[in-house]
Design a protein around this motif. Structure first.
Motif, mmCIF file in Angstrom:
data_model
loop_
_atom_site.group_PDB
_atom_site.id
_atom_site.type_symbol
_atom_site.label_atom_id
_atom_site.label_comp_id
_atom_site.label_asym_id
_atom_site.label_seq_id
_atom_site.Cartn_x
_atom_site.Cartn_y
_atom_site.Cartn_z
ATOM 1 N N ALA A 37 18.787 -0.270 -27.253
ATOM 2 C CA ALA A 37 19.927 -1.162 -27.462
ATOM 3 C C ALA A 37 19.988 -2.236 -26.386
ATOM 4 O O ALA A 37 19.485 -2.057 -25.287
ATOM 5 N N MET A 38 20.627 -3.352 -26.753
ATOM 6 C CA MET A 38 21.031 -4.350 -25.761
ATOM 7 C C MET A 38 22.319 -3.802 -25.155
ATOM 8 O O MET A 38 23.245 -3.446 -25.888
ATOM 9 N N VAL A 39 22.351 -3.721 -23.834
ATOM 10 C CA VAL A 39 23.481 -3.091 -23.150
ATOM 11 C C VAL A 39 23.994 -4.000 -22.044
ATOM 12 O O VAL A 39 23.210 -4.624 -21.327
ATOM 13 N N ARG A 40 25.309 -4.051 -21.906
ATOM 14 C CA ARG A 40 25.951 -4.769 -20.804
ATOM 15 C C ARG A 40 26.404 -3.714 -19.800
ATOM 16 O O ARG A 40 27.245 -2.873 -20.101
ATOM 17 N N LEU A 41 25.795 -3.749 -18.602
ATOM 18 C CA LEU A 41 26.157 -2.829 -17.521
ATOM 19 C C LEU A 41 27.013 -3.565 -16.507
ATOM 20 O O LEU A 41 26.716 -4.718 -16.164
ATOM 21 N N SER A 42 28.052 -2.914 -16.016
ATOM 22 C CA SER A 42 28.863 -3.526 -14.969
ATOM 23 C C SER A 42 29.299 -2.475 -13.967
ATOM 24 O O SER A 42 29.492 -1.309 -14.303
ATOM 25 N N ALA A 43 29.429 -2.910 -12.721
ATOM 26 C CA ALA A 43 29.954 -2.086 -11.636
ATOM 27 C C ALA A 43 30.951 -2.972 -10.897
ATOM 28 O O ALA A 43 30.555 -3.965 -10.279
ATOM 29 N N GLN A 44 32.235 -2.645 -11.001
ATOM 30 C CA GLN A 44 33.303 -3.482 -10.466
ATOM 31 C C GLN A 44 34.042 -2.780 -9.335
ATOM 32 O O GLN A 44 34.457 -1.633 -9.489
ATOM 33 N N SER A 45 34.202 -3.492 -8.222
ATOM 34 C CA SER A 45 34.985 -2.974 -7.094
ATOM 35 C C SER A 45 35.688 -4.142 -6.420
ATOM 36 O O SER A 45 35.297 -5.297 -6.604
ATOM 37 N N GLY A 46 36.699 -3.835 -5.630
ATOM 38 C CA GLY A 46 37.404 -4.873 -4.894
ATOM 39 C C GLY A 46 36.510 -5.628 -3.927
ATOM 40 O O GLY A 46 36.476 -6.856 -3.925
ATOM 41 N N GLY A 93 33.746 -0.084 2.979
ATOM 42 C CA GLY A 93 34.497 -0.458 1.780
ATOM 43 C C GLY A 93 35.613 0.523 1.471
ATOM 44 O O GLY A 93 35.639 1.647 1.965
ATOM 45 N N LYS A 94 36.535 0.082 0.644
ATOM 46 C CA LYS A 94 37.668 0.928 0.237
ATOM 47 C C LYS A 94 37.796 0.908 -1.276
ATOM 48 O O LYS A 94 37.356 -0.015 -1.931
ATOM 49 N N GLY A 95 38.422 1.944 -1.798
ATOM 50 C CA GLY A 95 38.647 2.020 -3.237
ATOM 51 C C GLY A 95 37.479 2.653 -3.961
ATOM 52 O O GLY A 95 36.724 3.434 -3.391
ATOM 53 N N SER A 96 37.343 2.291 -5.224
ATOM 54 C CA SER A 96 36.274 2.873 -6.029
ATOM 55 C C SER A 96 35.565 1.798 -6.840
ATOM 56 O O SER A 96 36.060 0.690 -7.002
ATOM 57 N N VAL A 97 34.393 2.163 -7.331
ATOM 58 C CA VAL A 97 33.584 1.296 -8.188
ATOM 59 C C VAL A 97 33.710 1.840 -9.614
ATOM 60 O O VAL A 97 33.387 3.002 -9.865
ATOM 61 N N ALA A 98 34.179 1.008 -10.529
ATOM 62 C CA ALA A 98 34.252 1.382 -11.946
ATOM 63 C C ALA A 98 32.936 0.978 -12.600
ATOM 64 O O ALA A 98 32.531 -0.182 -12.528
#
Length: 133
Positions: A37-46, A93-98
């Protein structure tokens, strides 16, 4: 935006484990696809998280984002299997990565037939694909 049956099946079977990690230093996650599949991967953090997708056979395939500055966004054609996602956030760093992985949505539910000499244009947004025959 139409969603095909294949997209629904992929969406329900495509797995990311874990879906969140601490936004500190180096972390890993796995992405498993039941079908190509064509897939969109993302990793988001502050603070901003860089990522690299790694295939068991071919090694590192693609990277995006910059640690502490920008987040990871990758559009990739991936085969069946499990991939490692390496994530790098600032050491303090602080917080989390979604972490998310979504199959592209098909815009042509029935592939459009290509005819010799006929020009075909179809605008697409990020995360969309159009199939032709």
């Amino acid at each position: 935006m139409p969603i095909s049956l294949l997209s629904l099946v992929l969406l329900s079977a495509l797995q990311v484990k874990p879906q969140a990690v601490p936004a500190t230093g180096s972390q890993t996650a796995t992405v498993t696809l039941p079908a190509p599949a064509m897939v969109r991967l993302s990793a988001q953090s502050g603070p901003g998280t860089a990522c690299t997708i790694v295939d068991k056979v071919r090694g590192p395939l693609a990277s995006a984002g910059q640690e502490g500055k920008s987040n990871c966004e990758l559009d990739l054609l991936l085969d069946v299997g499990t991939y490692k996602l390496r994530l790098d956030s600032p050491k303090q760093g602080k917080g989390s990565v979604a972490i998310a992985a979504r199959p592209f949505s098909e815009q042509n539910q029935k592939p459009v037939r290509l005819e010799k000499g006929r020009r075909v244009e179809q605008p697409l947004r990020s995360g969309e694909q159009a199939s032709f025959w």
